[in-house]
Design a protein around this motif. Structure first.
Motif, mmCIF file in Angstrom:
data_model
loop_
_atom_site.group_PDB
_atom_site.id
_atom_site.type_symbol
_atom_site.label_atom_id
_atom_site.label_comp_id
_atom_site.label_asym_id
_atom_site.label_seq_id
_atom_site.Cartn_x
_atom_site.Cartn_y
_atom_site.Cartn_z
ATOM 1 N N LEU A 107 0.842 -1.199 0.000
ATOM 2 C CA LEU A 107 0.000 0.000 0.000
ATOM 3 C C LEU A 107 0.878 1.250 0.000
ATOM 4 C CD1 LEU A 107 -2.931 1.130 0.297
ATOM 5 C CD2 LEU A 107 -2.495 1.198 2.771
ATOM 6 N N ARG B 140 -5.328 -0.171 5.189
ATOM 7 C CA ARG B 140 -6.126 -0.886 4.186
ATOM 8 C C ARG B 140 -7.618 -0.704 4.451
ATOM 9 N NH1 ARG B 140 -2.270 -5.218 4.448
ATOM 10 N NH2 ARG B 140 -3.631 -6.250 5.960
ATOM 11 N N GLN C 143 -9.243 -0.954 0.863
ATOM 12 C CA GLN C 143 -8.476 -1.847 0.004
ATOM 13 C C GLN C 143 -8.356 -3.218 0.649
ATOM 14 O OE1 GLN C 143 -4.792 -0.419 -1.546
ATOM 15 N NE2 GLN C 143 -5.622 1.566 -2.190
ATOM 16 N N PRO D 283 -6.428 -6.945 1.339
ATOM 17 C CA PRO D 283 -5.038 -7.381 1.518
ATOM 18 C C PRO D 283 -4.471 -7.910 0.205
ATOM 19 C CG PRO D 283 -6.465 -8.278 3.223
ATOM 20 C CD PRO D 283 -7.361 -7.676 2.192
#
Length: 321
Positions: free
Chosen positions: A120, A277, A282, A284
Protein backbone atom coordinates in the motif's frame (compact mmCIF):
# COMPACT_ATOMS: atom_id res chain seq x y z
CA UNK A 1 69.46 -0.70 20.33
CA UNK A 2 69.30 -4.42 21.13
CA UNK A 3 66.47 -6.94 20.72
CA UNK A 4 65.36 -6.53 24.37
CA UNK A 5 64.55 -2.84 23.95
CA UNK A 6 63.30 -3.04 20.35
CA UNK A 7 61.20 -6.25 20.54
CA UNK A 8 60.56 -7.49 24.06
CA UNK A 9 59.73 -4.22 25.77
CA UNK A 10 57.16 -3.07 23.15
CA UNK A 11 55.41 -6.45 23.37
CA UNK A 12 55.22 -6.22 27.16
CA UNK A 13 54.01 -2.61 27.01
CA UNK A 14 51.19 -3.59 24.62
CA UNK A 15 49.54 -5.61 27.40
CA UNK A 16 48.81 -2.39 29.30
CA UNK A 17 47.77 -0.34 26.26
CA UNK A 18 44.15 0.73 26.50
CA UNK A 19 42.15 -0.42 23.49
CA UNK A 20 39.58 1.90 21.94
CA UNK A 21 36.05 0.52 22.04
CA UNK A 22 32.86 2.02 20.62
CA UNK A 23 30.89 4.16 23.06
CA UNK A 24 27.70 2.24 22.46
CA UNK A 25 29.15 -1.27 22.49
CA UNK A 26 27.00 -1.98 25.55
CA UNK A 27 23.82 -0.04 26.22
CA UNK A 28 22.14 0.25 29.61
CA UNK A 29 18.38 -0.09 29.85
CA UNK A 30 17.08 3.09 31.56
CA UNK A 31 14.27 1.11 33.19
CA UNK A 32 16.02 -1.95 34.66
CA UNK A 33 19.73 -1.21 34.34
CA UNK A 34 20.21 -4.28 32.14
CA UNK A 35 23.28 -4.12 29.90
CA UNK A 36 22.49 -5.03 26.29
CA UNK A 37 24.95 -5.62 23.47
CA UNK A 38 24.23 -2.97 20.84
CA UNK A 39 23.92 -5.47 17.97
CA UNK A 40 21.28 -7.36 19.96
CA UNK A 41 19.41 -4.11 20.57
CA UNK A 42 19.52 -3.13 16.89
CA UNK A 43 18.40 -6.54 15.68
CA UNK A 44 15.48 -6.33 18.13
CA UNK A 45 14.21 -3.06 16.69
CA UNK A 46 15.79 -0.93 19.45
CA UNK A 47 13.64 -2.64 22.06
CA UNK A 48 15.48 -3.98 25.14
CA UNK A 49 14.95 -7.77 24.97
CA UNK A 50 14.55 -8.34 28.70
CA UNK A 51 12.41 -5.41 29.84
CA UNK A 52 10.69 -4.50 26.57
CA UNK A 53 11.76 -0.86 27.04
CA UNK A 54 11.48 1.07 23.75
CA UNK A 55 14.66 3.03 23.11
CA UNK A 56 14.63 5.91 20.67
CA UNK A 57 14.91 4.48 17.18
CA UNK A 58 17.23 6.18 14.63
CA UNK A 59 15.37 7.66 11.67
CA UNK A 60 17.09 5.49 8.99
CA UNK A 61 16.33 2.33 10.97
CA UNK A 62 12.73 3.47 11.51
CA UNK A 63 12.15 3.98 7.80
CA UNK A 64 13.94 0.80 6.75
CA UNK A 65 11.90 -1.28 9.19
CA UNK A 66 8.62 0.29 8.08
CA UNK A 67 8.65 0.05 4.29
CA UNK A 68 8.49 -3.07 2.14
CA UNK A 69 11.98 -4.56 1.69
CA UNK A 70 13.32 -1.46 3.46
CA UNK A 71 13.06 0.56 0.27
CA UNK A 72 11.74 4.13 0.13
CA UNK A 73 12.15 7.40 -1.73
CA UNK A 74 13.18 10.52 0.19
CA UNK A 75 10.98 13.56 -0.31
CA UNK A 76 12.86 16.89 -0.56
CA UNK A 77 11.52 19.86 1.35
CA UNK A 78 11.69 23.59 0.47
CA UNK A 79 14.47 25.65 1.98
CA UNK A 80 13.62 28.17 4.69
CA UNK A 81 15.43 31.11 6.25
CA UNK A 82 18.13 29.71 8.53
CA UNK A 83 18.09 32.21 11.38
CA UNK A 84 15.25 34.70 10.84
CA UNK A 85 15.59 36.38 14.24
CA UNK A 86 19.43 36.33 14.47
CA UNK A 87 18.90 34.63 17.81
CA UNK A 88 21.65 34.21 20.36
CA UNK A 89 21.62 32.97 23.95
CA UNK A 90 24.68 31.16 25.30
CA UNK A 91 25.52 30.33 21.68
CA UNK A 92 24.40 31.51 18.28
CA UNK A 93 21.40 29.68 16.84
CA UNK A 94 23.32 29.09 13.60
CA UNK A 95 26.03 27.27 15.55
CA UNK A 96 23.43 25.06 17.23
CA UNK A 97 21.99 24.20 13.83
CA UNK A 98 25.43 23.28 12.48
CA UNK A 99 26.10 21.01 15.45
CA UNK A 100 22.70 19.32 15.14
CA UNK A 101 23.23 18.71 11.42
CA UNK A 102 26.67 17.25 12.00
CA UNK A 103 25.33 15.06 14.79
CA UNK A 104 22.32 13.65 12.93
CA UNK A 105 23.29 13.99 9.27
CA UNK A 106 19.96 15.69 8.51
CA UNK A 107 18.97 19.24 7.62
CA UNK A 108 16.31 19.52 10.32
CA UNK A 109 14.11 17.58 12.71
CA UNK A 110 11.61 16.12 10.20
CA UNK A 111 12.43 13.58 7.48
CA UNK A 112 9.95 12.75 4.70
CA UNK A 113 9.76 9.56 2.65
CA UNK A 114 7.32 7.64 0.49
CA UNK A 115 7.09 3.94 -0.26
CA UNK A 116 4.82 0.97 0.34
CA UNK A 117 3.71 -0.86 3.47
CA UNK A 118 2.44 -4.32 2.52
CA UNK A 119 2.08 -3.05 -1.08
CA UNK A 120 0.00 0.00 0.00
CA UNK A 121 1.57 3.35 -1.05
CA UNK A 122 2.14 5.61 1.97
CA UNK A 123 3.69 9.02 2.69
CA UNK A 124 5.62 9.12 5.98
CA UNK A 125 7.11 11.87 8.18
CA UNK A 126 9.50 11.08 11.05
CA UNK A 127 10.62 13.53 13.72
CA UNK A 128 14.10 13.09 15.12
CA UNK A 129 14.41 13.98 18.81
CA UNK A 130 18.18 14.00 18.37
CA UNK A 131 17.89 17.18 16.29
CA UNK A 132 17.48 19.90 18.92
CA UNK A 133 14.93 17.85 20.81
CA UNK A 134 12.77 17.39 17.70
CA UNK A 135 11.62 20.98 18.18
CA UNK A 136 9.11 22.52 15.77
CA UNK A 137 10.58 25.34 13.74
CA UNK A 138 10.02 26.78 10.27
CA UNK A 139 11.89 23.96 8.52
CA UNK A 140 10.06 21.23 10.44
CA UNK A 141 6.70 22.90 9.85
CA UNK A 142 7.46 23.23 6.14
CA UNK A 143 8.40 19.55 5.99
CA UNK A 144 5.14 18.45 7.63
CA UNK A 145 3.10 20.63 5.28
CA UNK A 146 5.06 19.29 2.29
CA UNK A 147 4.36 15.74 3.45
CA UNK A 148 0.63 16.49 3.58
CA UNK A 149 0.73 18.08 0.13
CA UNK A 150 2.59 15.06 -1.24
CA UNK A 151 -0.03 12.73 0.24
CA UNK A 152 -2.78 14.85 -1.32
CA UNK A 153 -1.13 14.87 -4.75
CA UNK A 154 -0.49 11.12 -4.75
CA UNK A 155 -3.75 10.19 -2.96
CA UNK A 156 -1.92 8.20 -0.28
CA UNK A 157 -2.35 7.95 3.51
CA UNK A 158 -0.10 10.17 5.63
CA UNK A 159 1.66 8.57 8.62
CA UNK A 160 3.57 10.77 11.07
CA UNK A 161 5.95 9.58 13.80
CA UNK A 162 5.98 12.33 16.43
CA UNK A 163 8.87 12.93 18.84
CA UNK A 164 9.38 16.46 20.12
CA UNK A 165 9.90 18.70 23.11
CA UNK A 166 7.73 21.47 21.64
CA UNK A 167 8.20 24.67 19.67
CA UNK A 168 11.71 25.92 18.87
CA UNK A 169 12.39 28.86 21.12
CA UNK A 170 15.11 30.28 18.85
CA UNK A 171 12.51 31.09 16.18
CA UNK A 172 9.97 32.72 18.48
CA UNK A 173 6.58 33.56 16.97
CA UNK A 174 7.66 32.09 13.61
CA UNK A 175 7.86 28.72 15.32
CA UNK A 176 4.40 29.11 16.87
CA UNK A 177 2.98 29.97 13.46
CA UNK A 178 3.76 26.43 12.32
CA UNK A 179 1.00 25.13 14.57
CA UNK A 180 -1.89 26.63 12.55
CA UNK A 181 -0.05 25.97 9.26
CA UNK A 182 0.31 22.25 9.97
CA UNK A 183 -3.26 22.12 11.31
CA UNK A 184 -4.57 23.59 8.03
CA UNK A 185 -2.60 20.98 6.06
CA UNK A 186 -4.14 18.15 8.12
CA UNK A 187 -7.63 19.61 7.60
CA UNK A 188 -7.01 19.54 3.83
CA UNK A 189 -6.17 15.83 4.10
CA UNK A 190 -9.35 15.18 6.05
CA UNK A 191 -11.49 17.06 3.50
CA UNK A 192 -9.93 14.95 0.74
CA UNK A 193 -10.88 11.77 2.60
CA UNK A 194 -7.27 10.61 3.09
CA UNK A 195 -6.20 8.90 6.33
CA UNK A 196 -3.83 10.68 8.70
CA UNK A 197 -2.35 8.37 11.34
CA UNK A 198 -0.06 9.59 14.13
CA UNK A 199 2.40 7.33 15.95
CA UNK A 200 3.33 8.95 19.27
CA UNK A 201 6.84 8.07 20.42
CA UNK A 202 8.86 9.08 23.46
CA UNK A 203 8.54 12.00 24.10
CA UNK A 204 5.78 14.00 22.37
CA UNK A 205 5.14 17.23 24.25
CA UNK A 206 4.54 20.99 23.97
CA UNK A 207 3.21 22.72 20.89
CA UNK A 208 3.53 19.55 18.80
CA UNK A 209 1.01 17.80 21.06
CA UNK A 210 -1.16 20.93 20.89
CA UNK A 211 -1.33 20.76 17.09
CA UNK A 212 -0.71 18.09 14.45
CA UNK A 213 0.30 15.28 16.83
CA UNK A 214 -3.23 15.04 18.28
CA UNK A 215 -5.21 15.62 15.06
CA UNK A 216 -4.88 12.13 13.63
CA UNK A 217 -7.77 9.93 12.54
CA UNK A 218 -6.07 7.24 14.65
CA UNK A 219 -3.50 7.77 17.41
CA UNK A 220 -1.08 4.94 18.07
CA UNK A 221 1.39 5.17 20.96
CA UNK A 222 4.52 3.16 21.58
CA UNK A 223 4.69 1.56 25.05
CA UNK A 224 5.93 3.83 27.82
CA UNK A 225 6.04 6.99 25.70
CA UNK A 226 5.70 10.35 27.49
CA UNK A 227 2.84 12.26 25.86
CA UNK A 228 1.47 15.59 27.07
CA UNK A 229 1.60 19.37 26.84
CA UNK A 230 3.53 20.47 29.93
CA UNK A 231 5.86 18.06 31.71
CA UNK A 232 4.81 16.21 34.89
CA UNK A 233 7.17 18.25 37.07
CA UNK A 234 5.72 21.54 35.81
CA UNK A 235 2.18 20.30 36.43
CA UNK A 236 3.01 19.15 39.96
CA UNK A 237 4.56 22.53 40.78
CA UNK A 238 1.56 24.36 39.32
CA UNK A 239 -1.26 22.44 41.01
CA UNK A 240 0.67 21.55 44.17
CA UNK A 241 -0.36 17.89 44.07
CA UNK A 242 1.30 14.56 43.45
CA UNK A 243 0.39 13.10 40.07
CA UNK A 244 -0.84 9.49 39.65
CA UNK A 245 1.69 6.79 38.83
CA UNK A 246 2.35 6.55 35.11
CA UNK A 247 0.73 9.94 34.45
CA UNK A 248 1.14 11.06 30.79
CA UNK A 249 2.51 7.67 29.75
CA UNK A 250 1.01 5.77 26.82
CA UNK A 251 -0.83 3.22 28.93
CA UNK A 252 -2.35 5.87 31.22
CA UNK A 253 -3.56 7.89 28.23
CA UNK A 254 -5.02 4.80 26.61
CA UNK A 255 -6.97 3.99 29.77
CA UNK A 256 -8.33 7.57 29.79
CA UNK A 257 -9.23 7.72 26.08
CA UNK A 258 -6.48 10.04 24.83
CA UNK A 259 -4.92 7.51 22.44
CA UNK A 260 -6.61 4.77 20.45
CA UNK A 261 -4.11 1.98 20.96
CA UNK A 262 -0.71 1.15 22.43
CA UNK A 263 1.25 -1.02 20.02
CA UNK A 264 4.58 -2.76 20.52
CA UNK A 265 7.17 -1.72 17.95
CA UNK A 266 7.42 -5.26 16.60
CA UNK A 267 3.72 -5.19 15.73
CA UNK A 268 3.57 -1.60 14.49
CA UNK A 269 4.16 -2.23 10.79
CA UNK A 270 1.45 -4.90 10.55
CA UNK A 271 -0.96 -2.76 12.59
CA UNK A 272 -0.44 0.26 10.35
CA UNK A 273 -0.92 -1.84 7.20
CA UNK A 274 -4.16 -3.31 8.54
CA UNK A 275 -5.53 0.08 9.59
CA UNK A 276 -4.61 1.84 6.37
CA UNK A 277 -6.13 -0.89 4.19
CA UNK A 278 -9.41 -0.57 6.07
CA UNK A 279 -9.36 3.24 5.88
CA UNK A 280 -8.50 3.20 2.17
CA UNK A 281 -11.10 0.47 1.45
CA UNK A 282 -8.48 -1.85 0.00
CA UNK A 283 -8.20 -5.62 0.28
CA UNK A 284 -5.04 -7.38 1.52
CA UNK A 285 -2.52 -8.56 -1.11
CA UNK A 286 -4.11 -11.45 -3.04
CA UNK A 287 -1.14 -13.79 -2.89
CA UNK A 288 -0.53 -13.04 0.76
CA UNK A 289 3.11 -12.28 0.00
CA UNK A 290 4.47 -9.23 1.82
CA UNK A 291 7.95 -7.83 1.28
CA UNK A 292 9.45 -7.62 4.74
CA UNK A 293 12.40 -5.35 5.52
CA UNK A 294 15.65 -7.12 4.74
CA UNK A 295 18.42 -7.07 7.39
CA UNK A 296 20.79 -5.42 4.90
CA UNK A 297 18.60 -2.31 4.68
CA UNK A 298 18.49 -1.67 8.42
CA UNK A 299 21.53 0.32 9.62
CA UNK A 300 23.73 -1.71 11.94
CA UNK A 301 24.83 1.22 14.04
CA UNK A 302 23.14 4.44 15.06
CA UNK A 303 24.87 7.76 14.55
CA UNK A 304 24.92 8.30 18.30
CA UNK A 305 24.67 6.50 21.58
CA UNK A 306 20.90 6.27 22.28
CA UNK A 307 21.45 6.36 26.03
CA UNK A 308 23.45 9.57 25.75
CA UNK A 309 20.75 11.01 23.51
CA UNK A 310 18.17 10.32 26.21
CA UNK A 311 20.18 11.37 29.22
CA UNK A 312 22.30 14.26 27.90
CA UNK A 313 20.26 16.67 25.85
CA UNK A 314 22.55 19.69 25.74
CA UNK A 315 19.99 21.87 23.99
CA UNK A 316 17.92 24.29 26.11
CA UNK A 317 14.39 23.13 26.82
CA UNK A 318 12.14 24.32 23.98
CA UNK A 319 9.44 26.78 24.91
CA UNK A 320 6.14 25.04 25.47
CA UNK A 321 3.65 26.51 23.10
Amino acid sequence: MNWISSVVRPKISSFWTKRDTPKNLWIKCPETGEMVFHHDLESNGWVVPGSGFHMRMPVPARLAALFDAGGFEAIPTPQVVQDPLKFRDERRYQDRLKDARAKTGREDAVTLAKGTIETLPVTVAVQDFGFMGGSLGMAAGEAIVTGAETALASRTPYVLFAASGGARMQEGILSLMQMPRTTAAIIALREAGLPYVVVLTNPTTGGVTASYAMLGDVHIAEPGALIGFAGPRVIEQTIGEKLPKGFQRSEYLYDHGMVDMVVHRHELRATLARLLRVMMHQDPPQDGAVALPSPETIPEQASEDPVEAMADNSEPAPAKA
